[in-house]
Structure formats: structure tokens, C-alpha cells
Design a protein around this motif. Structure first.
Motif, PDB file in Angstrom:
ATOM      1  N   ALA A 155       0.534  -0.669  -0.278  1.00 24.76           N
ATOM      2  CA  ALA A 155      -0.173   0.401  -0.180  1.00 24.76           C
ATOM      3  C   ALA A 155       1.058   1.288   0.022  1.00 24.76           C
ATOM      4  O   ALA A 155       0.625   1.817  -0.622  1.00 24.76           O
ATOM      5  CB  ALA A 155      -0.473   0.004   0.938  1.00 24.76           C
ATOM      6  N   LEU A 156       1.911   1.151   0.460  1.00 24.98           N
ATOM      7  CA  LEU A 156       3.118   2.545   1.043  1.00 24.98           C
ATOM      8  C   LEU A 156       3.377   2.362  -0.517  1.00 24.98           C
ATOM      9  O   LEU A 156       3.909   3.568  -1.154  1.00 24.98           O
ATOM     10  CB  LEU A 156       3.742   2.433   1.639  1.00 24.98           C
ATOM     11  N   LYS A 157       4.163   1.865  -0.991  1.00 25.72           N
ATOM     12  CA  LYS A 157       4.448   1.794  -2.714  1.00 25.72           C
ATOM     13  C   LYS A 157       3.605   1.929  -3.341  1.00 25.72           C
ATOM     14  O   LYS A 157       4.030   3.162  -3.867  1.00 25.72           O
ATOM     15  CB  LYS A 157       4.997   0.300  -3.075  1.00 25.72           C
ATOM     16  N   PHE A 158       2.502   1.144  -3.761  1.00 23.32           N
ATOM     17  CA  PHE A 158       1.791   2.649  -4.275  1.00 23.32           C
ATOM     18  C   PHE A 158       0.967   3.870  -4.206  1.00 23.32           C
ATOM     19  O   PHE A 158       1.158   4.666  -5.251  1.00 23.32           O
ATOM     20  CB  PHE A 158       0.308   1.148  -4.400  1.00 23.32           C
ATOM     21  N   ALA A 159       1.110   4.269  -2.855  1.00 29.31           N
ATOM     22  CA  ALA A 159       1.167   5.470  -2.496  1.00 29.31           C
ATOM     23  C   ALA A 159       2.452   6.209  -2.842  1.00 29.31           C
ATOM     24  O   ALA A 159       1.799   7.395  -3.125  1.00 29.31           O
ATOM     25  CB  ALA A 159       0.256   6.029  -1.052  1.00 29.31           C
ATOM     26  N   GLU A 160       3.492   6.239  -2.807  1.00 30.61           N
ATOM     27  CA  GLU A 160       4.872   6.724  -3.084  1.00 30.61           C
ATOM     28  C   GLU A 160       4.686   6.733  -4.941  1.00 30.61           C
ATOM     29  O   GLU A 160       4.771   7.793  -4.542  1.00 30.61           O
ATOM     30  CB  GLU A 160       5.773   6.029  -2.609  1.00 30.61           C
ATOM     31  N   ASP A 161       3.864   5.444  -5.539  1.00 27.75           N
ATOM     32  CA  ASP A 161       4.469   5.455  -6.734  1.00 27.75           C
ATOM     33  C   ASP A 161       3.094   6.803  -7.396  1.00 27.75           C
ATOM     34  O   ASP A 161       3.832   7.822  -8.358  1.00 27.75           O
ATOM     35  CB  ASP A 161       3.732   4.948  -7.270  1.00 27.75           C
ATOM     36  N   ASP A 162       1.896   7.612  -6.730  1.00 29.83           N
ATOM     37  CA  ASP A 162       0.689   7.525  -7.012  1.00 29.83           C
ATOM     38  C   ASP A 162       1.382   9.576  -6.540  1.00 29.83           C
ATOM     39  O   ASP A 162       0.828  10.723  -7.311  1.00 29.83           O
ATOM     40  CB  ASP A 162      -0.724   7.354  -6.402  1.00 29.83           C
ATOM     41  N   LEU A 163       1.932   9.583  -5.860  1.00 28.63           N
ATOM     42  CA  LEU A 163       2.664  10.715  -4.789  1.00 28.63           C
ATOM     43  C   LEU A 163       3.166  11.451  -6.397  1.00 28.63           C
ATOM     44  O   LEU A 163       4.050  12.299  -6.852  1.00 28.63           O
ATOM     45  CB  LEU A 163       3.264  10.767  -3.755  1.00 28.63           C
ATOM     46  N   SER A 164       4.470  10.184  -6.979  1.00 25.66           N
ATOM     47  CA  SER A 164       5.480  10.563  -7.177  1.00 25.66           C
ATOM     48  C   SER A 164       4.879  10.954  -8.997  1.00 25.66           C
ATOM     49  O   SER A 164       5.299  11.952  -9.330  1.00 25.66           O
ATOM     50  CB  SER A 164       6.481   9.616  -7.961  1.00 25.66           C
ATOM     51  N   SER A 165       4.165  10.135  -9.266  1.00 29.06           N
ATOM     52  CA  SER A 165       2.905  10.333 -10.909  1.00 29.06           C
ATOM     53  C   SER A 165       2.272  11.950 -10.888  1.00 29.06           C
ATOM     54  O   SER A 165       2.430  12.934 -11.631  1.00 29.06           O
ATOM     55  CB  SER A 165       2.300   9.357 -10.971  1.00 29.06           C
ATOM     56  N   LEU A 166       1.801  11.951  -9.117  1.00 31.46           N
ATOM     57  CA  LEU A 166       1.249  12.723  -9.115  1.00 31.46           C
ATOM     58  C   LEU A 166       2.184  14.961  -9.286  1.00 31.46           C
ATOM     59  O   LEU A 166       2.250  15.735 -10.019  1.00 31.46           O
ATOM     60  CB  LEU A 166       0.324  12.843  -8.244  1.00 31.46           C
ATOM     61  N   SER A 167       2.996  14.246  -8.694  1.00 27.32           N
ATOM     62  CA  SER A 167       4.177  15.727  -8.667  1.00 27.32           C
ATOM     63  C   SER A 167       4.778  15.930 -10.105  1.00 27.32           C
ATOM     64  O   SER A 167       5.037  17.009 -10.392  1.00 27.32           O
ATOM     65  CB  SER A 167       5.533  15.158  -7.484  1.00 27.32           C
ATOM     66  N   ALA A 168       4.992  14.561 -10.733  1.00 31.26           N
ATOM     67  CA  ALA A 168       5.752  14.881 -11.833  1.00 31.26           C
ATOM     68  C   ALA A 168       4.818  16.102 -13.022  1.00 31.26           C
ATOM     69  O   ALA A 168       4.736  16.823 -13.431  1.00 31.26           O
ATOM     70  CB  ALA A 168       5.947  13.670 -12.340  1.00 31.26           C
ATOM     71  N   GLN A 169       3.240  15.608 -13.092  1.00 31.81           N
ATOM     72  CA  GLN A 169       2.332  16.301 -12.852  1.00 31.81           C
ATOM     73  C   GLN A 169       2.606  17.481 -12.896  1.00 31.81           C
ATOM     74  O   GLN A 169       2.180  18.975 -13.927  1.00 31.81           O
ATOM     75  CB  GLN A 169       1.010  15.242 -13.584  1.00 31.81           C
ATOM     76  N   ILE A 170       2.620  18.291 -11.758  1.00 33.49           N
ATOM     77  CA  ILE A 170       1.582  19.427 -11.996  1.00 33.49           C
ATOM     78  C   ILE A 170       3.295  20.090 -11.696  1.00 33.49           C
ATOM     79  O   ILE A 170       3.180  21.829 -12.067  1.00 33.49           O
ATOM     80  CB  ILE A 170       2.341  19.321  -9.958  1.00 33.49           C
ATOM     81  N   ASP A 171       4.641  19.273 -11.550  1.00 38.21           N
ATOM     82  CA  ASP A 171       5.738  20.463 -12.382  1.00 38.21           C
ATOM     83  C   ASP A 171       5.677  20.672 -13.337  1.00 38.21           C
ATOM     84  O   ASP A 171       6.019  21.557 -14.451  1.00 38.21           O
ATOM     85  CB  ASP A 171       7.481  19.223 -12.069  1.00 38.21           C
ATOM     86  N   VAL A 172       4.800  19.278 -14.719  1.00 46.61           N
ATOM     87  CA  VAL A 172       4.935  20.183 -15.920  1.00 46.61           C
ATOM     88  C   VAL A 172       3.899  21.159 -16.030  1.00 46.61           C
ATOM     89  O   VAL A 172       4.545  22.096 -16.866  1.00 46.61           O
ATOM     90  CB  VAL A 172       4.900  18.415 -16.643  1.00 46.61           C
ATOM     91  N   GLU A 173       2.754  21.401 -15.492  1.00 50.54           N
ATOM     92  CA  GLU A 173       2.312  22.135 -15.380  1.00 50.54           C
ATOM     93  C   GLU A 173       2.577  23.328 -14.862  1.00 50.54           C
ATOM     94  O   GLU A 173       2.080  24.261 -15.977  1.00 50.54           O
ATOM     95  CB  GLU A 173       0.681  21.746 -14.667  1.00 50.54           C
ATOM     96  N   ALA A 174       3.224  23.374 -14.292  1.00 51.87           N
ATOM     97  CA  ALA A 174       4.028  24.455 -13.421  1.00 51.87           C
ATOM     98  C   ALA A 174       4.555  25.254 -14.277  1.00 51.87           C
ATOM     99  O   ALA A 174       5.016  26.950 -14.489  1.00 51.87           O
ATOM    100  CB  ALA A 174       4.326  24.330 -11.755  1.00 51.87           C
ATOM    101  N   GLY A 175       5.520  24.126 -15.159  1.00 52.84           N
ATOM    102  CA  GLY A 175       6.107  25.193 -15.997  1.00 52.84           C
ATOM    103  C   GLY A 175       5.879  26.072 -17.364  1.00 52.84           C
ATOM    104  O   GLY A 175       5.816  26.367 -17.342  1.00 52.84           O
ATOM    105  N   ALA A 176       4.080  24.870 -17.576  1.00 53.34           N
ATOM    106  CA  ALA A 176       3.858  25.691 -17.993  1.00 53.34           C
ATOM    107  C   ALA A 176       3.256  26.693 -18.360  1.00 53.34           C
ATOM    108  O   ALA A 176       3.120  27.878 -19.014  1.00 53.34           O
ATOM    109  CB  ALA A 176       2.338  24.559 -18.988  1.00 53.34           C
ATOM    110  N   LEU A 177       2.700  26.700 -16.969  1.00 54.38           N
ATOM    111  CA  LEU A 177       2.326  28.022 -16.513  1.00 54.38           C
ATOM    112  C   LEU A 177       3.174  29.434 -16.661  1.00 54.38           C
ATOM    113  O   LEU A 177       2.680  30.494 -16.476  1.00 54.38           O
ATOM    114  CB  LEU A 177       1.334  28.057 -15.209  1.00 54.38           C
ATOM    115  N   ARG A 178       4.596  29.205 -16.000  1.00 56.92           N
ATOM    116  CA  ARG A 178       5.302  30.229 -15.929  1.00 56.92           C
ATOM    117  C   ARG A 178       5.981  30.911 -17.837  1.00 56.92           C
ATOM    118  O   ARG A 178       6.742  31.713 -17.508  1.00 56.92           O
ATOM    119  CB  ARG A 178       6.715  29.575 -15.326  1.00 56.92           C
ATOM    120  N   HIS A 179       5.785  30.222 -18.670  1.00 54.28           N
ATOM    121  CA  HIS A 179       5.928  30.513 -20.320  1.00 54.28           C
ATOM    122  C   HIS A 179       4.790  31.630 -20.586  1.00 54.28           C
ATOM    123  O   HIS A 179       4.481  31.051 -21.420  1.00 54.28           O
ATOM    124  CB  HIS A 179       6.155  29.063 -20.833  1.00 54.28           C
ATOM    125  N   TRP A 180       4.776  33.091 -19.814  1.00 52.34           N
ATOM    126  CA  TRP A 180       3.370  33.448 -20.095  1.00 52.34           C
ATOM    127  C   TRP A 180       3.915  34.637 -21.337  1.00 52.34           C
ATOM    128  O   TRP A 180       4.387  35.553 -21.855  1.00 52.34           O
ATOM    129  CB  TRP A 180       3.240  34.599 -19.132  1.00 52.34           C
TER     130      TRP A 180
END
Length: 235
Positions: A155-180
Motif C-alpha cells: 500500500a505504501l509503494k502504491f501511494a508513493e508511486d501515485d504521489l511521484s506521478s502526481l508531482s511530475a504532472q504538477i511540475d510540468v503544469e507549473a512549468g507551462a504556466l510560467r511561460h507567459w
């Protein structure tokens, strides 16, 4: 005609009576299950408290038997709760739960043996049985602990994998938002230069348009870790 109406009314009455009886039986059964669960919980609590008292209040074989029973019950209960809680979210734990049910049969048999030996008056014979009883207890609790820990690690492994995937998606979205100043601004700037008007001046219609980003009301706390802003004091 009147006979048909009376028959229909009688059938409706019987249907309502049957429905009422059915609902009453269901409620009674649910209440009985609740009472049974409460009684079982109370009984287990009393037994565990008694076993803990024996481990400290008695010496020799009696204390060791109480310790073995308490260790067995604690391990099996914790594993059962962990697997039953996780199988609803992870179907692969069903096989682990089936294995635990088989292990439970051995655990119940051992618990019965320990209870019978507790009542044995020949303390010398009881002391001779302790090594084998200790070995069986450690074998069963070791298997139960292995199942429980593996389920939690999964269960902890699945939670860590989901958090890592979510963090990567947020980093991509944050980078796109900064290209004004990226390609999106190029057409407006080119048009402004072609017609000699300053970039960003779009006339009265643009002035009346709502802002692209609406500020969130600071008084609304959308997440449990957010604190509501203090209301402004009025004089």
C-alpha cells in the motif's frame, strides 16, 4: 364491483402488513448483529485485559501461557484488520486474505490448546509442553506478521508511486504556466507592431472583460490544512 374493490383493498392491506413485518425483521436482525458485535468486542477486551494481568501477576508456566495467547491474538487480529481494510482497494490482497483464513484455523486450534493447558493441574507436564507451544506460536505469528507487513508495504509503494506521478504532472503544469512570454504572446505583439498601436491595448471591450484569473475568496478554506481568514473588524 364492490367485491373486486374489497379484494383489492384486502390484498393491499396484506401487502402493507407483509412489508411491515419484513422491515421489522430486518431491523431486528441488524440490531442483533450490532449487539453481538458489541458483546464480542467487550468479551475480547476482557480476555485481553485478563491475559495481560496474568503475564505480570503470575510466574512460571502460567505467565508464559498467557503471554503466548496474548501474542497470538494480537498478531492475528492486527493482520485480519489490515487485510480486510486493504482488500477493498487492492483486489490482489484477496489471495492473501484466503491464506490468512487458512492460517486462522491453525491459530484457533493453538489458542484452544493453550486454554486447555492453562487448566492443567500438573505444572511439571505443562512446563514440558511450553517449548513446542512456543514454537507453534512463533510460527503462526511470524506468518501473520509477514502477511500484514507485506500488505502495508504494498500500500505504501502504491501511494508513493501515485504521489511521484502526481508531482511530475504538477511540475510540468507549473512549468507551462510560467511561460507567459512564449508563442502565445507573439500574434498580439505582431499585430500591435503592424498597426502602430501599443501591445496589450485592446480597446473598451477588453477593458470591460472580466479578469482572466479571479482571486479566491480568502475566507473560504477548501482544504483541511488551510486556515480561514479572520473576519475584518468593523468600527
Amino acid at each position: 364491483m364492490e367485491a373486486a374493490i374489497i379484494t383489492i383493498m384486502a390484498l393491499l392491506f396484506l401487502a402493507f402488513v407483509a412489508l411491515g413485518v419484513y422491515a421489522t425483521v430486518k431491523v431486528a436482525k441488524a440490531a442483533k448483529r450490532g449487539v453481538d458485535r458489541t458483546l464480542d468486542q467487550a468479551r475480547r477486551t476482557v480476555e485481553d485485559t485478563t491475559l495481560r494481568a496474568k503475564t505480570f501477576g503470575q510466574a512460571g508456566a502460567a505467565s508464559e501461557l498467557a503471554r503466548l495467547r496474548l501474542s497470538l491474538r494480537t498478531s492475528m487480529r492486527a493482520t485480519q484488520e489490515a487485510l480486510q481494510a486493504g482488500v477493498g482497494e487492492d483486489a490482489s490482497l484477496k489471495e492473501s486474505l484466503d491464506l490468512f483464513h487458512r492460517l486462522s484455523a491453525h491459530g484457533l486450534e493453538l489458542d484452544d490448546d493453550l486454554k486447555r493447558i492453562e487448566r492443567e493441574p500438573d505444572k511439571t507436564w505443562v512446563a514440558g509442553q511450553l517449548p513446542e507451544l512456543r514454537r507453534r506460536t512463533e510460527q503462526i505469528t511470524g506468518s501473520a506478521d509477514a502477511l500484514r507487513r507485506a500488505a502495508r508495504e504494498r500500500a505504501l509503494k502504491f501511494a508513493e508511486d501515485d504521489l511521484s506521478s502526481l508531482s511530475a504532472q504538477i511540475d510540468v503544469e507549473a512549468g507551462a504556466l510560467r511561460h507567459w512570454d512564449g508563442p502565445e504572446a507573439a500574434p498580439e505583439q505582431a499585430a500591435a507592431e503592424a498597426w502602430g498601436s501599443p501591445a496589450g491595448s485592446a480597446g473598451p471591450a477588453a477593458a470591460d472583460a472580466p479578469p482572466a484569473i479571479t482571486a479566491r475568496d480568502p475566507r473560504r478554506a477548501e482544504y483541511p490544512w488551510e486556515k480561514s481568514a479572520r473576519p475584518e473588524t468593523t468600527t
